[in-house]
Design an enzyme around this catalytic site. Structure first.
Site, PDB file in Angstrom:
ATOM      1  N   ILE A  61       0.830  -1.200   0.000  1.00 25.88           N
ATOM      2  CA  ILE A  61       0.000   0.000   0.000  1.00 25.88           C
ATOM      3  C   ILE A  61       0.869   1.257   0.000  1.00 25.88           C
ATOM      4  O   ILE A  61       0.562   2.249  -0.650  1.00 25.88           O
ATOM      5  CB  ILE A  61      -0.923   0.022   1.243  1.00 25.88           C
ATOM      6  CG1 ILE A  61      -1.775  -1.240   1.320  1.00 25.88           C
ATOM      7  CG2 ILE A  61      -1.794   1.282   1.279  1.00 25.88           C
ATOM      8  CD1 ILE A  61      -2.689  -1.459   0.147  1.00 25.88           C
TER       9      ILE A  61
ATOM     10  N   ARG B 271       7.077  13.875  20.387  1.00 20.33           N
ATOM     11  CA  ARG B 271       6.701  12.748  19.536  1.00 20.33           C
ATOM     12  C   ARG B 271       5.376  13.091  18.853  1.00 20.33           C
ATOM     13  O   ARG B 271       4.331  13.108  19.485  1.00 20.33           O
ATOM     14  CB  ARG B 271       6.570  11.473  20.359  1.00 20.33           C
ATOM     15  CG  ARG B 271       7.890  10.990  20.957  1.00 20.33           C
ATOM     16  CD  ARG B 271       8.884  10.651  19.890  1.00 20.33           C
ATOM     17  NE  ARG B 271       9.997   9.863  20.413  1.00 20.33           N
ATOM     18  CZ  ARG B 271      10.949   9.378  19.654  1.00 20.33           C
ATOM     19  NH1 ARG B 271      10.936   9.588  18.351  1.00 20.33           N
ATOM     20  NH2 ARG B 271      11.919   8.687  20.179  1.00 20.33           N
TER      21      ARG B 271
ATOM     22  N   ALA C   5      17.568   6.144  21.997  1.00 16.61           N
ATOM     23  CA  ALA C   5      17.155   5.096  21.066  1.00 16.61           C
ATOM     24  C   ALA C   5      17.145   5.636  19.652  1.00 16.61           C
ATOM     25  O   ALA C   5      17.173   6.847  19.443  1.00 16.61           O
ATOM     26  CB  ALA C   5      15.762   4.591  21.442  1.00 16.61           C
TER      27      ALA C   5
ATOM     28  N   GLU D  80      23.735   5.678  17.879  1.00 15.03           N
ATOM     29  CA  GLU D  80      22.602   6.343  18.516  1.00 15.03           C
ATOM     30  C   GLU D  80      22.962   6.881  19.901  1.00 15.03           C
ATOM     31  O   GLU D  80      22.499   7.948  20.283  1.00 15.03           O
ATOM     32  CB  GLU D  80      21.393   5.409  18.602  1.00 15.03           C
ATOM     33  CG  GLU D  80      20.713   5.174  17.279  1.00 15.03           C
ATOM     34  CD  GLU D  80      20.029   6.408  16.703  1.00 15.03           C
ATOM     35  OE1 GLU D  80      19.794   7.391  17.432  1.00 15.03           O
ATOM     36  OE2 GLU D  80      19.720   6.399  15.497  1.00 15.03           O
TER      37      GLU D  80
ATOM     38  N   GLU E  49      22.415  10.785  20.442  1.00 14.48           N
ATOM     39  CA  GLU E  49      21.343  11.192  21.340  1.00 14.48           C
ATOM     40  C   GLU E  49      21.853  11.899  22.602  1.00 14.48           C
ATOM     41  O   GLU E  49      21.220  12.841  23.059  1.00 14.48           O
ATOM     42  CB  GLU E  49      20.491   9.984  21.735  1.00 14.48           C
ATOM     43  CG  GLU E  49      19.790   9.378  20.550  1.00 14.48           C
ATOM     44  CD  GLU E  49      18.295   9.552  20.576  1.00 14.48           C
ATOM     45  OE1 GLU E  49      17.702   9.486  21.651  1.00 14.48           O
ATOM     46  OE2 GLU E  49      17.721   9.746  19.486  1.00 14.48           O
TER      47      GLU E  49
ATOM     48  N   SER F 227       4.779  -3.686  18.777  1.00 15.91           N
ATOM     49  CA  SER F 227       3.329  -3.767  18.520  1.00 15.91           C
ATOM     50  C   SER F 227       3.059  -4.920  17.571  1.00 15.91           C
ATOM     51  O   SER F 227       2.722  -4.712  16.404  1.00 15.91           O
ATOM     52  CB  SER F 227       2.836  -2.452  17.905  1.00 15.91           C
ATOM     53  OG  SER F 227       3.043  -1.380  18.780  1.00 15.91           O
TER      54      SER F 227
ATOM     55  N   GLU G 158       8.374  -4.615  13.971  1.00 12.75           N
ATOM     56  CA  GLU G 158       9.540  -3.957  14.568  1.00 12.75           C
ATOM     57  C   GLU G 158      10.052  -4.689  15.811  1.00 12.75           C
ATOM     58  O   GLU G 158       9.284  -5.030  16.701  1.00 12.75           O
ATOM     59  CB  GLU G 158       9.184  -2.518  14.968  1.00 12.75           C
ATOM     60  CG  GLU G 158      10.335  -1.794  15.653  1.00 12.75           C
ATOM     61  CD  GLU G 158       9.928  -0.434  16.194  1.00 12.75           C
ATOM     62  OE1 GLU G 158      10.776   0.469  16.154  1.00 12.75           O
ATOM     63  OE2 GLU G 158       8.797  -0.269  16.669  1.00 12.75           O
TER      64      GLU G 158
ATOM     65  N   GLU H 130      19.331  16.310  12.009  1.00 14.31           N
ATOM     66  CA  GLU H 130      18.927  17.668  11.627  1.00 14.31           C
ATOM     67  C   GLU H 130      17.455  17.948  11.902  1.00 14.31           C
ATOM     68  O   GLU H 130      17.068  19.096  12.093  1.00 14.31           O
ATOM     69  CB  GLU H 130      19.260  17.941  10.162  1.00 14.31           C
ATOM     70  CG  GLU H 130      18.537  17.047   9.189  1.00 14.31           C
ATOM     71  CD  GLU H 130      18.959  17.247   7.747  1.00 14.31           C
ATOM     72  OE1 GLU H 130      18.084  17.137   6.870  1.00 14.31           O
ATOM     73  OE2 GLU H 130      20.150  17.511   7.508  1.00 14.31           O
TER      74      GLU H 130
END
Length: 173
Positions: A13, A63, A75, A91, A95, A112, A118, A138
Site C-alpha cells: 500500500i 513525539r 534510542a 545512537e 542522542e 506492537s 519492529e 537535523e
C-alpha cells in the site's frame, strides 16, 4: 492446533522512509481467510546509559504521533544494512553525546506485534566518555536529562514515563 496464518497474497500500500505498509490475505487455522494490515520497520535500538551506578541519561523529545513530549532512554532506528551493535554505538553518541567503553546486549522486544514487525534491541552502556557535542539529527530536537534510577522507576509508576521501550528495558537490568 497450530495458530500459524499462511500468507496467500500480499499487496503493498505504501513504501516510506521509515515504514512500509502491506495488506496480507491470510489463511486462518480454521481454513477461512482474513486480511492483516502489517507495518514493516527496520527495527531499532535502545540504550540504558549509565552516568554512574545510580544515574541514567534520558532524553526528552516531542513525539508527533502522540502530540506530546516523552522522557525515554536513548534510542533510534537501524539504518539499512547497519549492524545492530554499530547502530547502538551511533545512537548513543547522537542522542546524548557520549560513547561507551562497555556496551552489553540485554535482549530484544517487539513493540506492537498486532500490526508491526519492529524489534527493538536493548543495550546497557557503562563507562561513558564524552563524544560529540552536536546532538540529534537535523530534524530531531532533544533535551538530555540525568535522572536517578530510583526516580525513573517512580516516574514509571506515577505514569510520567509511558514510553514502552524504556519501561521494558528497565525490566532487563
Amino acid at each position: 492446533m497450530s495458530f500459524f496464518e499462511k500468507t496467500i497474497s500480499k499487496e503493498t500500500i505504501f513504501n516510506g522512509k521509515i515504514i512500509d505498509l502491506n495488506v496480507h490475505t491470510v489463511e486462518l487455522p480454521n481454513g477461512k481467510t482474513s486480511k492483516r494490515e502489517i507495518i514493516n520497520h527496520a527495527g531499532g535500538v535502545a540504550i540504558i546509559a549509565y552516568k554512574d551506578s545510580e544515574t541514567l541519561f534520558m532524553v526528552e523529545q516531542f513525539r508527533k504521533p502522540i502530540e506530546g513530549v516523552l522522557l525515554e532512554i536513548p534510542a533510534g532506528k537501524i539504518e539499512k544494512n547497519e549492524d545492530v551493535l554499530e547502530c547502538a554505538k551511533r545512537e548513543l553518541e547522537e542522542e546524548i553525546g557520549y560513547r561507551a567503553k562497555e556496551l552489553k546486549y540485554l535482549g530484544r522486544i517487539v513493540t506492537s506485534p498486532g500490526f508491526c514487525d519492529e524489534y527493538i534491541f536493548i543495550y546497557k552502556a557503562e563507562e561513558l566518555y564524552k563524544g560529540r557535542d552536536d546532538l540529534g539529527d537535523e530534524d530531531e530536537f532533544i533535551n538530555v536529562k540525568e535522572i536517578k534510577i530510583d526516580r525513573v522507576k517512580e516516574m514509571i509508576k506515577e505514569g510520567k514515563i509511558i514510553d514502552a521501550k524504556t519501561i521494558c528495558a528497565l525490566m532487563m537490568i
